[in-house]
Scaffold this active site. Sequence first.
Site, PDB file in Angstrom:
ATOM      1  N   ASP A  95      28.412  32.085  14.606  1.00  0.00           N
ATOM      2  CA  ASP A  95      28.188  33.283  15.413  1.00  0.00           C
ATOM      3  C   ASP A  95      26.752  33.789  15.418  1.00  0.00           C
ATOM      4  OD1 ASP A  95      27.926  34.143  12.812  1.00  0.00           O
ATOM      5  OD2 ASP A  95      29.878  35.141  12.751  1.00  0.00           O
ATOM      6  N   GLU A 117      33.865  26.517  12.818  1.00  0.00           N
ATOM      7  CA  GLU A 117      34.164  27.876  12.326  1.00  0.00           C
ATOM      8  C   GLU A 117      34.477  28.811  13.510  1.00  0.00           C
ATOM      9  OE1 GLU A 117      31.532  30.965  10.223  1.00  0.00           O
ATOM     10  OE2 GLU A 117      32.295  29.799   8.553  1.00  0.00           O
ATOM     11  N   GLU A 131      27.086  39.564  15.669  1.00  0.00           N
ATOM     12  CA  GLU A 131      27.807  38.288  15.526  1.00  0.00           C
ATOM     13  C   GLU A 131      29.197  38.302  16.160  1.00  0.00           C
ATOM     14  OE1 GLU A 131      26.114  39.755  13.072  1.00  0.00           O
ATOM     15  OE2 GLU A 131      24.620  38.289  12.432  1.00  0.00           O
ATOM     16  N   HIS A 204      22.767  41.442   3.001  1.00  0.00           N
ATOM     17  CA  HIS A 204      21.774  41.209   4.052  1.00  0.00           C
ATOM     18  C   HIS A 204      22.204  41.693   5.429  1.00  0.00           C
ATOM     19  CE1 HIS A 204      23.679  37.857   6.322  1.00  0.00           C
ATOM     20  NE2 HIS A 204      24.354  37.724   5.212  1.00  0.00           N
ATOM     21  N   ARG A 206      22.926  43.243   8.916  1.00  0.00           N
ATOM     22  CA  ARG A 206      22.205  44.220   9.741  1.00  0.00           C
ATOM     23  C   ARG A 206      22.900  45.577   9.747  1.00  0.00           C
ATOM     24  NH1 ARG A 206      18.575  43.204  14.095  1.00  0.00           N
ATOM     25  NH2 ARG A 206      18.610  41.017  13.576  1.00  0.00           N
ATOM     26  N   HIS A 237      17.393  38.815  -0.121  1.00  0.00           N
ATOM     27  CA  HIS A 237      17.151  38.246   1.209  1.00  0.00           C
ATOM     28  C   HIS A 237      15.705  38.555   1.609  1.00  0.00           C
ATOM     29  CE1 HIS A 237      17.766  37.586   5.550  1.00  0.00           C
ATOM     30  NE2 HIS A 237      18.825  36.870   5.180  1.00  0.00           N
TER      31      HIS A 237
HETATM   32  N1  UDP Z   1      23.164  31.268  -0.395  1.00  0.00           N
HETATM   33  C1  UDP Z   1      22.091  30.515  -0.863  1.00  0.00           C
HETATM   34  N2  UDP Z   1      21.098  31.169  -1.550  1.00  0.00           N
HETATM   35  C2  UDP Z   1      21.107  32.507  -1.791  1.00  0.00           C
HETATM   36  C3  UDP Z   1      22.212  33.263  -1.293  1.00  0.00           C
HETATM   37  C4  UDP Z   1      23.216  32.607  -0.604  1.00  0.00           C
HETATM   38  O1  UDP Z   1      22.036  29.305  -0.676  1.00  0.00           O
HETATM   39  O2  UDP Z   1      20.154  33.022  -2.406  1.00  0.00           O
HETATM   40  C5  UDP Z   1      24.203  30.563   0.369  1.00  0.00           C
HETATM   41  C6  UDP Z   1      25.631  30.899   0.022  1.00  0.00           C
HETATM   42  O3  UDP Z   1      26.130  30.040  -0.993  1.00  0.00           O
HETATM   43  C7  UDP Z   1      26.347  30.662   1.345  1.00  0.00           C
HETATM   44  C8  UDP Z   1      25.305  31.044   2.373  1.00  0.00           C
HETATM   45  O4  UDP Z   1      24.047  30.969   1.711  1.00  0.00           O
HETATM   46  O5  UDP Z   1      26.624  29.290   1.531  1.00  0.00           O
HETATM   47  C9  UDP Z   1      25.560  32.437   2.883  1.00  0.00           C
HETATM   48  O6  UDP Z   1      24.502  32.839   3.630  1.00  0.00           O
HETATM   49  P1  UDP Z   1      24.304  34.328   4.123  1.00  0.00           P
HETATM   50  O7  UDP Z   1      24.962  35.251   3.158  1.00  0.00           O
HETATM   51  O8  UDP Z   1      22.841  34.486   4.359  1.00  0.00           O
HETATM   52  O9  UDP Z   1      24.983  34.347   5.546  1.00  0.00           O
HETATM   53  P2  UDP Z   1      26.478  34.594   6.042  1.00  0.00           P
HETATM   54  O10 UDP Z   1      27.375  33.653   5.323  1.00  0.00           O
HETATM   55  O11 UDP Z   1      26.795  36.033   5.804  1.00  0.00           O
HETATM   56  O12 UDP Z   1      26.395  34.292   7.501  1.00  0.00           O
END
Ligand code: UDP
Length: 363
Positions: A95, A117, A131, A204, A206, A237
Amino acid sequence: MKEIGLIFGTRPEAIKMCPLLPALREEGFATRVAVSGQHRDMLDEALSDFGVTPDEDMHMMKEGQSPSDVLAAALTGTAAWLKKRKPDMALVHGDTATAYGAALACFLAHVPFGHVEAGLRTGDLLSPFPEELFRRAIAPMATLHFAPTAQARDNLLREGISAACITITGNTAIDALAMTQREDFTHPALSQAAGRRLILLTMHRRESLGTPMQELFSAVRELANRHEDVYIYCPLHPSPAVRACAAPLTGHPRILLGEPEGPLVFHNLLSRCYLVLTDSGGLQEEAPYFHKPVLVLREKTERQEGVVAGVLRLAGHRDSLLREATCLLCSEDAYRQMATAKSPFGDGKASRRIAQAIRRYWH
Ligand code: UDP
């Protein structure tokens, strides 16, 4: 040989798309990867952890860009790449602005594409923002829908997507976890925790920025004050807006702030921690695989099946965070109940199911 083009641009997309590459090749497909670069450094680190070198890099990250800028660049960048590369099918993930821009470019160029997904919904266009809109808008354009859970499939059916185009696959995030675990792993957070219970914290989104995020961070500090036997590690982040909220976490002897970790390091911390506090989508899927309870620092989640299964609990406000975390830290029963509940997010075979569904599409 049919060629599949994977288009993505953020860290979580890379983590969830890279496991598809070996699975697609095993199924007899050629693969090509085009990255938008929506998250530059974090994307590159993830690609390197999975040993993937993109075939095309759109280099679209610019200082201070808005979601509209990202979307426009993903649309035109993908359109140019499709024209040059002419893949037989494309895959987009989830998304993000990259996913929506790439999906629209495929649709306009009549390139069939699969949505990995697919079907996650909160039902609230403003959360997560933007998203929820992007994923809803991708659905009617996609040729194949790879829904991680039955609930995601049901969401798509309700929106009029034909059942014949949907495959329930599990989430490819779980496939990635089998690729990143290392036995000989060490990290400063583990040594500094020195036997205390390690809590991993990430935020992180928004829609949490500003006061909501500051209040949640100050509740985390309060938690550290109340519980001497916890040690909290937060890889921050890189977004300046997130860092501007992080003051409540600084200067505490049992809260360590760090830079974003690559997935290999982060997944190894995840498998060794006690509890996860996060507003991340991907972490809600990954942590239960390692039997780590997750308090979701949001008011709503599109992973509601995790709440129903008992592996996630919503804790989007200061009071609920303090209450839920204290319960898990003080009651062994409450902790065990969450840690042993069965995760609904997949069994590590999602990539194979996706590759097989694509094969069936041509037969
Ligand atoms: N992750 C990572 N390093 C970090 C924090 C998270 O590799 O310092 C990984 C986490 O294991 C997961 C993904 O990043 O696979 C999640 O990313 P994020 O939280 O940025 O995005 P979302 O999943 O909310 O779209």
